[in-house]
Design a protein around this motif. Structure first.
Motif, PDB file in Angstrom:
ATOM      1  N   THR A  15       0.834  -1.205   0.000  1.00 38.37           N
ATOM      2  CA  THR A  15       0.000   0.000   0.000  1.00 38.37           C
ATOM      3  C   THR A  15       0.866   1.250   0.000  1.00 38.37           C
ATOM      4  OG1 THR A  15      -1.742  -1.178   1.194  1.00 38.37           O
ATOM      5  CG2 THR A  15      -1.831   1.222   1.215  1.00 38.37           C
ATOM      6  N   LEU A  16       1.940   1.242   0.832  1.00 39.97           N
ATOM      7  CA  LEU A  16       2.822   2.402   0.910  1.00 39.97           C
ATOM      8  C   LEU A  16       3.565   2.652  -0.381  1.00 39.97           C
ATOM      9  CD1 LEU A  16       4.280   1.892   4.510  1.00 39.97           C
ATOM     10  CD2 LEU A  16       2.485   3.475   3.767  1.00 39.97           C
ATOM     11  N   LEU A  17       3.770   1.647  -1.203  1.00 41.25           N
ATOM     12  CA  LEU A  17       4.419   1.816  -2.501  1.00 41.25           C
ATOM     13  C   LEU A  17       3.479   2.395  -3.553  1.00 41.25           C
ATOM     14  CD1 LEU A  17       6.564  -1.467  -2.705  1.00 41.25           C
ATOM     15  CD2 LEU A  17       7.390   0.886  -2.459  1.00 41.25           C
ATOM     16  N   GLY A  18       2.238   2.672  -3.166  1.00 42.14           N
ATOM     17  CA  GLY A  18       1.285   3.278  -4.090  1.00 42.14           C
ATOM     18  C   GLY A  18       0.479   2.299  -4.885  1.00 42.14           C
ATOM     19  N   MET A  19       0.470   1.067  -4.475  1.00 43.16           N
ATOM     20  CA  MET A  19      -0.263   0.052  -5.220  1.00 43.16           C
ATOM     21  C   MET A  19      -1.755   0.171  -4.918  1.00 43.16           C
ATOM     22  SD  MET A  19       0.772  -3.973  -5.385  1.00 43.16           S
ATOM     23  CE  MET A  19       2.499  -3.465  -5.391  1.00 43.16           C
ATOM     24  N   PRO A  20      -2.629   0.264  -5.921  1.00 44.15           N
ATOM     25  CA  PRO A  20      -4.067   0.335  -5.693  1.00 44.15           C
ATOM     26  C   PRO A  20      -4.589  -0.922  -5.004  1.00 44.15           C
ATOM     27  CG  PRO A  20      -3.530   0.926  -7.959  1.00 44.15           C
ATOM     28  CD  PRO A  20      -2.294   0.346  -7.365  1.00 44.15           C
ATOM     29  N   ALA A  21      -5.683  -0.762  -4.289  1.00 42.08           N
ATOM     30  CA  ALA A  21      -6.290  -1.890  -3.584  1.00 42.08           C
ATOM     31  C   ALA A  21      -6.705  -2.992  -4.544  1.00 42.08           C
ATOM     32  CB  ALA A  21      -7.492  -1.399  -2.782  1.00 42.08           C
ATOM     33  N   GLY A  22      -7.136  -2.624  -5.746  1.00 44.58           N
ATOM     34  CA  GLY A  22      -7.534  -3.630  -6.727  1.00 44.58           C
ATOM     35  C   GLY A  22      -6.361  -4.472  -7.185  1.00 44.58           C
ATOM     36  N   THR A  23      -5.181  -3.853  -7.344  1.00 45.54           N
ATOM     37  CA  THR A  23      -3.983  -4.599  -7.751  1.00 45.54           C
ATOM     38  C   THR A  23      -3.546  -5.556  -6.646  1.00 45.54           C
ATOM     39  OG1 THR A  23      -3.280  -2.759  -9.135  1.00 45.54           O
ATOM     40  CG2 THR A  23      -1.605  -4.368  -8.522  1.00 45.54           C
ATOM     41  N   ILE A  24      -3.601  -5.100  -5.369  1.00 42.98           N
ATOM     42  CA  ILE A  24      -3.236  -5.960  -4.242  1.00 42.98           C
ATOM     43  C   ILE A  24      -4.185  -7.157  -4.162  1.00 42.98           C
ATOM     44  CG2 ILE A  24      -3.004  -6.060  -1.738  1.00 42.98           C
ATOM     45  CD1 ILE A  24      -2.232  -3.117  -1.783  1.00 42.98           C
ATOM     46  N   ALA A  25      -5.454  -6.904  -4.372  1.00 38.74           N
ATOM     47  CA  ALA A  25      -6.432  -7.997  -4.339  1.00 38.74           C
ATOM     48  C   ALA A  25      -6.167  -8.995  -5.457  1.00 38.74           C
ATOM     49  CB  ALA A  25      -7.843  -7.422  -4.439  1.00 38.74           C
ATOM     50  N   SER A  26      -5.781  -8.487  -6.649  1.00 38.16           N
ATOM     51  CA  SER A  26      -5.483  -9.381  -7.772  1.00 38.16           C
ATOM     52  C   SER A  26      -4.258 -10.249  -7.468  1.00 38.16           C
ATOM     53  CB  SER A  26      -5.263  -8.566  -9.041  1.00 38.16           C
ATOM     54  OG  SER A  26      -4.924  -9.405 -10.125  1.00 38.16           O
ATOM     55  N   VAL A  27      -3.206  -9.652  -6.841  1.00 32.09           N
ATOM     56  CA  VAL A  27      -2.010 -10.425  -6.469  1.00 32.09           C
ATOM     57  C   VAL A  27      -2.369 -11.481  -5.436  1.00 32.09           C
ATOM     58  CG1 VAL A  27       0.234 -10.278  -5.310  1.00 32.09           C
ATOM     59  CG2 VAL A  27      -0.421  -8.548  -7.014  1.00 32.09           C
ATOM     60  N   ASN A  28      -3.182 -11.104  -4.497  1.00 32.13           N
ATOM     61  CA  ASN A  28      -3.574 -12.032  -3.432  1.00 32.13           C
ATOM     62  C   ASN A  28      -4.423 -13.167  -3.995  1.00 32.13           C
ATOM     63  OD1 ASN A  28      -3.537 -12.563  -0.511  1.00 32.13           O
ATOM     64  ND2 ASN A  28      -5.765 -12.205  -0.643  1.00 32.13           N
ATOM     65  N   ARG A  29      -5.219 -12.875  -5.005  1.00 28.86           N
ATOM     66  CA  ARG A  29      -6.122 -13.882  -5.562  1.00 28.86           C
ATOM     67  C   ARG A  29      -5.414 -14.826  -6.516  1.00 28.86           C
ATOM     68  NH1 ARG A  29      -9.101 -10.641  -7.669  1.00 28.86           N
ATOM     69  NH2 ARG A  29      -8.482 -10.811  -9.876  1.00 28.86           N
ATOM     70  N   THR A  30      -4.528 -14.281  -7.362  1.00 24.34           N
ATOM     71  CA  THR A  30      -3.889 -15.104  -8.397  1.00 24.34           C
ATOM     72  C   THR A  30      -2.557 -15.691  -7.947  1.00 24.34           C
ATOM     73  OG1 THR A  30      -2.757 -13.185  -9.354  1.00 24.34           O
ATOM     74  CG2 THR A  30      -4.975 -13.696 -10.181  1.00 24.34           C
ATOM     75  N   GLY A  31      -1.942 -15.050  -6.972  1.00 20.72           N
ATOM     76  CA  GLY A  31      -0.637 -15.517  -6.521  1.00 20.72           C
ATOM     77  C   GLY A  31       0.471 -15.175  -7.480  1.00 20.72           C
ATOM     78  N   ARG A  32       0.242 -14.208  -8.384  1.00 20.42           N
ATOM     79  CA  ARG A  32       1.255 -13.797  -9.347  1.00 20.42           C
ATOM     80  C   ARG A  32       1.457 -12.282  -9.227  1.00 20.42           C
ATOM     81  NH1 ARG A  32      -1.884 -17.096 -12.758  1.00 20.42           N
ATOM     82  NH2 ARG A  32      -2.677 -15.243 -13.801  1.00 20.42           N
ATOM     83  N   ALA A  33       2.664 -11.832  -9.517  1.00 23.02           N
ATOM     84  CA  ALA A  33       2.982 -10.395  -9.438  1.00 23.02           C
ATOM     85  C   ALA A  33       2.251  -9.631 -10.541  1.00 23.02           C
ATOM     86  CB  ALA A  33       4.488 -10.190  -9.553  1.00 23.02           C
ATOM     87  N   GLN A  34       1.789  -8.437 -10.205  1.00 25.00           N
ATOM     88  CA  GLN A  34       1.088  -7.552 -11.140  1.00 25.00           C
ATOM     89  C   GLN A  34       1.859  -6.226 -11.169  1.00 25.00           C
ATOM     90  OE1 GLN A  34      -1.695  -8.430 -12.842  1.00 25.00           O
ATOM     91  NE2 GLN A  34      -1.839 -10.452 -11.891  1.00 25.00           N
ATOM     92  N   THR A  35       2.675  -6.004 -12.190  1.00 25.23           N
ATOM     93  CA  THR A  35       3.517  -4.800 -12.254  1.00 25.23           C
ATOM     94  C   THR A  35       2.987  -3.732 -13.202  1.00 25.23           C
ATOM     95  OG1 THR A  35       4.869  -5.858 -13.949  1.00 25.23           O
ATOM     96  CG2 THR A  35       5.595  -6.085 -11.647  1.00 25.23           C
ATOM     97  N   VAL A  36       1.914  -4.011 -13.865  1.00 24.34           N
ATOM     98  CA  VAL A  36       1.305  -3.017 -14.762  1.00 24.34           C
ATOM     99  C   VAL A  36      -0.016  -2.562 -14.141  1.00 24.34           C
ATOM    100  CG1 VAL A  36       0.363  -2.545 -17.041  1.00 24.34           C
ATOM    101  CG2 VAL A  36       2.388  -4.001 -16.807  1.00 24.34           C
ATOM    102  N   VAL A  37      -0.180  -1.250 -14.018  1.00 22.40           N
ATOM    103  CA  VAL A  37      -1.394  -0.695 -13.437  1.00 22.40           C
ATOM    104  C   VAL A  37      -2.058   0.213 -14.466  1.00 22.40           C
ATOM    105  CG1 VAL A  37      -0.146   1.260 -12.387  1.00 22.40           C
ATOM    106  CG2 VAL A  37      -2.392   0.619 -11.516  1.00 22.40           C
ATOM    107  N   THR A  38      -3.361   0.116 -14.551  1.00 21.52           N
ATOM    108  CA  THR A  38      -4.132   0.997 -15.449  1.00 21.52           C
ATOM    109  C   THR A  38      -4.658   2.187 -14.647  1.00 21.52           C
ATOM    110  OG1 THR A  38      -4.782  -0.865 -16.849  1.00 21.52           O
ATOM    111  CG2 THR A  38      -6.096   1.155 -17.004  1.00 21.52           C
ATOM    112  N   VAL A  39      -4.290   3.389 -15.078  1.00 26.59           N
ATOM    113  CA  VAL A  39      -4.732   4.627 -14.414  1.00 26.59           C
ATOM    114  C   VAL A  39      -6.035   5.079 -15.072  1.00 26.59           C
ATOM    115  CG1 VAL A  39      -4.152   7.001 -13.823  1.00 26.59           C
ATOM    116  CG2 VAL A  39      -2.357   5.246 -13.903  1.00 26.59           C
ATOM    117  N   SER A  40      -7.057   5.316 -14.260  1.00 26.41           N
ATOM    118  CA  SER A  40      -8.370   5.727 -14.783  1.00 26.41           C
ATOM    119  C   SER A  40      -8.828   7.004 -14.088  1.00 26.41           C
ATOM    120  CB  SER A  40      -9.393   4.608 -14.582  1.00 26.41           C
ATOM    121  OG  SER A  40      -9.502   4.281 -13.207  1.00 26.41           O
ATOM    122  N   THR A  41      -9.841   7.635 -14.656  1.00 26.39           N
ATOM    123  CA  THR A  41     -10.363   8.883 -14.082  1.00 26.39           C
ATOM    124  C   THR A  41     -11.405   8.577 -13.014  1.00 26.39           C
ATOM    125  OG1 THR A  41     -11.621  10.899 -14.563  1.00 26.39           O
ATOM    126  CG2 THR A  41     -12.000   9.021 -16.003  1.00 26.39           C
TER     127      THR A  41
END
Length: 488
Positions: A187-213
């Protein structure tokens, strides 16, 4: 020279001397003689030039100032009556028109012009939460309308890979405290909650984030392109919401004191004829435009369907309730720059200027705050000619303080009585929502009354029901007595 010649010359000299003496005595007697009288017996005090009335002459003749005859000033002329007398035939040639000072209903609404603008309070700044590389953009440009949640760019953040791998390893150990600490680091590294949930669910690293409005609206600025490097906190886009807009109305300086925050307003636009958009005043800007002498009033309007576009021109009506006031035709008011006058039409064909204090002007009617009384008559056409003649004749204007004493029909104190609810109280006035006043043919309405004394409303508060009496004065309706009543 013979004796006969000498006698002739001496006689001629004596005759000349006698003639000169006789002329001198006649002239002396004329200078000392009292002013003459006319055939009708009226005593003439002096002669004067109407264009220079301050200069007096002791005999008739032609004016040294103008190519005109001097005019006689009779004893007692105008001393017992105010103003000046005008020949009826002359008033007819001047086209004078007289209007009566009356109580009437005056609209307090203000009309202005304005333009639609973005609501600057509804702005979202989209920033990069971590440093990385832009891998994809979604074809947007400044000025585009986008919905909330629309993607703007995909960013690769390399430093997230190690942190996510560490989190997954700690989670496999099963230590709850270490797992919470590792998740907090993500969280402190700026990772969105959705990305953290995806890592926790899939067990794989997610290094690409989509920025939306986060909001829908129009893109006012877009600073992201494919392949560029972004830093943490860098602004990628600025999106202005479009659910509401501002209407910036230019209110003339002379009526700016009547606008209030929260006041209702409505607008019409050429793009939507016959349709009215309503809102309320959200802000009154502090400065007046030096070139137009207008104050900017900001009105917030709902923008259903995005129909209102910045830059559109609008006619604005800042609504206000009608109120009773002492009225004269606006054309009867003479503004000299130093004072405001009207020309009174007095009985007997006499006219006198009177000082007044004016209030609101609407519908070719001007409110009189002081200087006139109900029932007096003023000149509504040709008054400027009368004012010029009054100035030349030295006729003094009636001061405001003398207006009450000159009222044609004085009403007794507290001549009118009614009851109502107190809406507001000020130092010298009070506003009632009162019942009808049949004697004045007033319907039930809300209006402001002057207080006869500053402490008259002591002990009363807003919302109180009261029975009160008032009368009509040059200052307007004035409260004489008030008594609190139980709520009904």
């Amino acid at each position: 020279m013979t004796l006969r010649s000498e006698l002739v010359l001496g006689g001629a000299a004596l005759a000349l001397a006698a003639g000169a003496l006789g002329y001198g005595l006649a002239r002396w007697s004329q200078m000392d003689a009292p002013p003459s009288t006319t055939e009708t017996g009226r005593k003439i005090l002096y002669w004067y030039d109407p264009m220079v009335p301050s200069q007096h002459f002791d005999k008739p003749g032609k004016s040294p100032f103008m190519d005109m005859a001097l005019v006689p000033k009779y004893a007692g002329e105008g001393e017992d009556q105010p103003g000046m007398a005008i020949d009826p035939a002359r008033t007819q040639s001047l086209g004078l028109r007289v209007a009566e000072v009356r109580m009437g209903s005056l609209s307090s609404s203000i009309t202005a012009t304005g333009t639609i603008d973005f609501n600057e309070r509804d702005v979202a700044i989209v920033q990069a939460r971590a440093a990385g590389f832009v891998t994809q953009v979604y074809g947007h440009a400044p000025g585009d309308m986008i919905a909330a949640g629309a993607p703007l760019a995909a960013i690769l953040v390399p430093e997230w890979a190690g942190a996510q791998a560490e989190y997954l390893a700690v989670r496999r150990i099963g230590d709850a405290a270490l797992t919470r600490a590792a998740r907090q680091r993500l969280t402190l590294l700026g990772m969105p909650a959705g990305t953290i949930a995806s890592v926790n669910r899939t067990g794989r690293a997610q290094t690409v984030v989509t920025v939306s409005t986060p909001v829908g609206g129009t893109i006012k600025a877009l600073g992201v392109r494919a392949g560029m490097t972004v830093a943490a906190g860098q602004t990628l886009a600025e999106v202005n919401g479009f659910g509401s807009v501002w209407l910036n109305a230019a209110v003339p300086e002379n009526v700016a004191g009547k606008v209030r925050l929260g006041q209702a307003a409505s607008a019409t636009l050429a793009a939507y004829p016959g349709e009215r958009f309503t809102g309320r005043i959200a802000a009154i800007l502090p400065s007046v435009a030096a070139d137009s002498r207008t104050l900017t009033v900001r009105i917030e309007l709902a923008n259903h369907g995005g129909r209102l576009h910045p830059g559109m021109f609008a006619s604005v009506d800042l609504g206000g309730s009608d109120h009773q006031a002492l009225l004269v035709p606006s054309e009867a008011v003479i503004r000299t720059g130093t004072r405001t006058l009207v020309m009174l039409a007095l009985p007997g064909g006499r006219y006198q200027p009177a000082e007044v204090r004016t209030g609101v002007e609407a519908g070719e009617q001007t409110e009189i705050l002081a200087g006139l009384a109900h029932g007096e008559k003023v000149v509504a056409s040709g008054q400027f000619l009368l004012d010029s003649e009054a100035s030349l004749s030295g006729v003094k204007a009636r001061p405001i303080a003398a207006a009450s004493a000159s009222a044609p029909t004085a009403q007794p104190l507290g001549a009118y009585t009614t009851r109502g609810r107190i809406d507001s109280i000020a130092a010298d006035r009070i506003t009632f929502s009162h019942e009808p006043v049949p004697a004045l043919q007033w319907p039930a309405m809300t209006m402001t009354f002057h207080l006869a004394s500053p402490g008259q409303a002591h002990g009363f508060k807003i919302g109180d029901q009261a029975r009160f009496s008032f009368d009509q004065t040059a200052q307007g309706p004035t409260i004489r007595t008030m008594a609190r009543e139980a709520r009904r």
